[in-house]
Design a protein around this motif. Sequence first.
Motif, PDB file in Angstrom:
ATOM      1  N   GLY A 147       0.796  -1.222   0.000  1.00  0.00           N
ATOM      2  CA  GLY A 147       0.000   0.000   0.000  1.00  0.00           C
ATOM      3  C   GLY A 147       0.825   1.268   0.000  1.00  0.00           C
ATOM      4  O   GLY A 147       0.329   2.328   0.378  1.00  0.00           O
ATOM      5  N   MET A 148       2.090   1.158  -0.435  1.00  0.00           N
ATOM      6  CA  MET A 148       2.978   2.320  -0.392  1.00  0.00           C
ATOM      7  C   MET A 148       3.271   2.913  -1.767  1.00  0.00           C
ATOM      8  O   MET A 148       3.843   3.986  -1.850  1.00  0.00           O
ATOM      9  CB  MET A 148       4.295   1.936   0.283  1.00  0.00           C
ATOM     10  CG  MET A 148       4.100   1.541   1.735  1.00  0.00           C
ATOM     11  SD  MET A 148       5.639   1.131   2.533  1.00  0.00           S
ATOM     12  CE  MET A 148       6.374   2.749   2.653  1.00  0.00           C
ATOM     13  N   LEU A 149       2.893   2.209  -2.828  1.00  0.00           N
ATOM     14  CA  LEU A 149       3.132   2.759  -4.161  1.00  0.00           C
ATOM     15  C   LEU A 149       2.226   3.959  -4.341  1.00  0.00           C
ATOM     16  O   LEU A 149       1.031   3.899  -4.084  1.00  0.00           O
ATOM     17  CB  LEU A 149       2.853   1.718  -5.244  1.00  0.00           C
ATOM     18  CG  LEU A 149       3.294   2.093  -6.649  1.00  0.00           C
ATOM     19  CD1 LEU A 149       4.813   2.296  -6.704  1.00  0.00           C
ATOM     20  CD2 LEU A 149       2.910   1.001  -7.636  1.00  0.00           C
ATOM     21  N   GLY A 150       2.805   5.074  -4.709  1.00  0.00           N
ATOM     22  CA  GLY A 150       2.058   6.317  -4.817  1.00  0.00           C
ATOM     23  C   GLY A 150       2.237   7.197  -3.595  1.00  0.00           C
ATOM     24  O   GLY A 150       1.805   8.334  -3.590  1.00  0.00           O
ATOM     25  N   GLY A 151       2.890   6.660  -2.562  1.00  0.00           N
ATOM     26  CA  GLY A 151       3.141   7.440  -1.358  1.00  0.00           C
ATOM     27  C   GLY A 151       4.253   8.451  -1.530  1.00  0.00           C
ATOM     28  O   GLY A 151       4.362   9.401  -0.766  1.00  0.00           O
ATOM     29  N   PHE A 152       5.065   8.252  -2.542  1.00  0.00           N
ATOM     30  CA  PHE A 152       6.154   9.168  -2.878  1.00  0.00           C
ATOM     31  C   PHE A 152       6.468   8.985  -4.357  1.00  0.00           C
ATOM     32  O   PHE A 152       6.239   7.919  -4.921  1.00  0.00           O
ATOM     33  CB  PHE A 152       7.403   8.915  -2.006  1.00  0.00           C
ATOM     34  CG  PHE A 152       7.823   7.474  -1.956  1.00  0.00           C
ATOM     35  CD1 PHE A 152       8.666   6.950  -2.927  1.00  0.00           C
ATOM     36  CD2 PHE A 152       7.377   6.652  -0.941  1.00  0.00           C
ATOM     37  CE1 PHE A 152       9.052   5.621  -2.887  1.00  0.00           C
ATOM     38  CE2 PHE A 152       7.754   5.317  -0.889  1.00  0.00           C
ATOM     39  CZ  PHE A 152       8.605   4.800  -1.863  1.00  0.00           C
ATOM     40  N   PRO A 153       6.957  10.042  -5.004  1.00  0.00           N
ATOM     41  CA  PRO A 153       7.253   9.934  -6.437  1.00  0.00           C
ATOM     42  C   PRO A 153       8.469   9.040  -6.694  1.00  0.00           C
ATOM     43  O   PRO A 153       9.359   8.923  -5.853  1.00  0.00           O
ATOM     44  CB  PRO A 153       7.531  11.369  -6.870  1.00  0.00           C
ATOM     45  CG  PRO A 153       7.744  12.143  -5.628  1.00  0.00           C
ATOM     46  CD  PRO A 153       7.153  11.386  -4.493  1.00  0.00           C
ATOM     47  N   ILE A 154       8.454   8.424  -7.870  1.00  0.00           N
ATOM     48  CA  ILE A 154       9.545   7.546  -8.284  1.00  0.00           C
ATOM     49  C   ILE A 154      10.060   7.998  -9.638  1.00  0.00           C
ATOM     50  O   ILE A 154       9.286   8.235 -10.569  1.00  0.00           O
ATOM     51  CB  ILE A 154       9.081   6.084  -8.369  1.00  0.00           C
ATOM     52  CG1 ILE A 154       8.689   5.584  -6.976  1.00  0.00           C
ATOM     53  CG2 ILE A 154      10.162   5.192  -8.983  1.00  0.00           C
ATOM     54  CD1 ILE A 154       8.089   4.199  -6.944  1.00  0.00           C
TER      55      ILE A 154
END
Length: 129
Positions: free
Chosen positions: A77-84
């Motif tokens: 559930g952490m994808l999208g929590g910070f830019p990559i």
Amino acid sequence: MVLHPRGKQVLIAEDDQATRQLIRIVLANEGYLVREAANSIEACDSCLIDPPDLAILDVRMPQRDAWDVMRILKERGMLGGFPIIVLSASLNVREEAEAFDDGVCVIISKPFDIAELLDAVARCLDEAA
């Protein structure tokens, strides 16, 4: 409006030590707090323990690749929590399309221009704010 970098944590996941050090030096000189991972397992652990403000992931790393790192982050559930930002020496069209579908902010081709990298970092952090 571009955010001031001071205090922004950037994770660099790159297996090539020289490239990782170059990116670290450039970002640190701009005021970013830089963390490093030499492989995808270290990158996953770092993101899960203390999520960065931005992650720079090399596509091809030992053990797992950037897509595996993103899959694990998505499962937690952490994808999208910070830019990559994804660095790649070669991506095919399908991989590139999937990367953007998975929320990758920017794809930068290797060899890359330092100014392009700095612009991408600032832009991705600004868009995430």
